[in-house]
Design an enzyme around this catalytic site. Sequence first.
Site, PDB file in Angstrom:
ATOM      1  N   ASP A 172      -2.729  57.483  42.680  1.00 21.55           N
ATOM      2  CA  ASP A 172      -1.402  57.502  42.073  1.00 21.55           C
ATOM      3  C   ASP A 172      -0.364  58.068  43.038  1.00 21.55           C
ATOM      4  O   ASP A 172       0.735  57.528  43.185  1.00 21.55           O
ATOM      5  CB  ASP A 172      -1.422  58.352  40.800  1.00 21.55           C
ATOM      6  CG  ASP A 172      -2.107  57.659  39.647  1.00 21.55           C
ATOM      7  OD1 ASP A 172      -1.410  57.047  38.829  1.00 21.55           O
ATOM      8  OD2 ASP A 172      -3.339  57.724  39.558  1.00 21.55           O
ATOM      9  N   LEU A 173      -0.710  59.184  43.671  1.00 23.34           N
ATOM     10  CA  LEU A 173       0.264  59.874  44.506  1.00 23.34           C
ATOM     11  C   LEU A 173       0.666  59.047  45.721  1.00 23.34           C
ATOM     12  O   LEU A 173       1.833  59.037  46.128  1.00 23.34           O
ATOM     13  CB  LEU A 173      -0.295  61.229  44.935  1.00 23.34           C
ATOM     14  CG  LEU A 173      -0.605  62.198  43.795  1.00 23.34           C
ATOM     15  CD1 LEU A 173      -1.288  63.455  44.312  1.00 23.34           C
ATOM     16  CD2 LEU A 173       0.655  62.555  43.024  1.00 23.34           C
TER      17      LEU A 173
END
Length: 401
Positions: A172-173
């Site tokens: 996600d990051l």
Amino acid sequence: MTGALDGVVVLDLSRVLAGPYAAQIMADLGATVIKIENPRDPDVARGFPPYLRAGDAEVSGYYAQYNRGKLGLALDLASEPGREVLTDLIRRADVLVENFRPGTMDKLGLAYETLAAVNPRLVYTAISGYGRTGARSRRPAFDNTAQAAGGLWSMNGYPDQPPVRVGVTIGDLSATMFGVIGTLAALRHAERTGQGQLVDVAQVDSILAMTETAVVDYTVDGKVARPAGNKHSWVRPYELFPCADGQVFFGGYTDKLWRVSCELFGSPEVADDPEIDTMRKRFDEEVYERRVKPLILGWFAGRTRAELEELAGDVVPLTAVKNIGEVVDDPETAARGMVVDVAYGALGTLRMFGQPVKLSVTPATPARRANELNEHADAVLTAVAGYSDERIAALREAGVV
């Protein structure tokens, strides 16, 4: 003082992490970000721990950290009136961020092509697991999906043991960061030409782009990356070493850094030892394990992390391995503005990470509260969509807002 993105209007339809974090970065940098949620199924991250609590009231620290500084609007996009409201907001927006599975917005009648016809300068940022093209595009995905499919999971951990996932949601990051980069690049183009575009960011692609030399190691030498523990695959010394009260990272691998290290730790003669006097010689694994590593272990034995940093930290890459509590409480963290305090009334104060991007003229403003569900509906619909009080009341009565 206004932020660098002052005047930019962002519609954030995303949930949980990759999309919300991308929109949060833009909010920190001055954009007006409107968080749009389903009134009957709001962002599930509102229920994620940890919680600030007072009596029956609570707020998710997780949600607050990734949605700070946003305006809140609950909107039923499954209804025709709800889609009409979004379309009216699109006319005034610069950016839309969503992280649904590809095809979801199309089913709602809100495909990029449809919205681009309403606002040709719209930057439509779509973050998904596998991207919007290819045979896997419709597959469901989470962070672990990206770590597995992007190759990173297979590379992490210790030799001769099962691989280990990276301990944070790096799928996600990483997609967040590439999503912001793509959005700002497209926004620059839109401001210059009036032409918006679709920004398609996949978690799997983002992970692959963060595997450092693994791709060229394979394409050039046929080498498949494997778990290496705390060691670099070939740079030496460049790993974790024990000391009296924990561990430190030491990376004195260049000839210059190695010579300085030998002097600092009272072994100046070692720098001229013909078996280990060059970087290439120290890179040899057998030589490193037999000659170099035992020497370093001797240097660090009996010294604390603080003593080692005091002795060498300003000269060579030598850093104490700290737990998150030590990082948060470190005065240098505060000096960099990387922990900010936000008051939540009776719930108390939430301490969360700040904004790592430091702009000298238009500084970010990360120390802001997150929105409550539908908190700013009237303000958004009045200021952005241009609705009258009567129309807003009618939308509320119909359950659209």
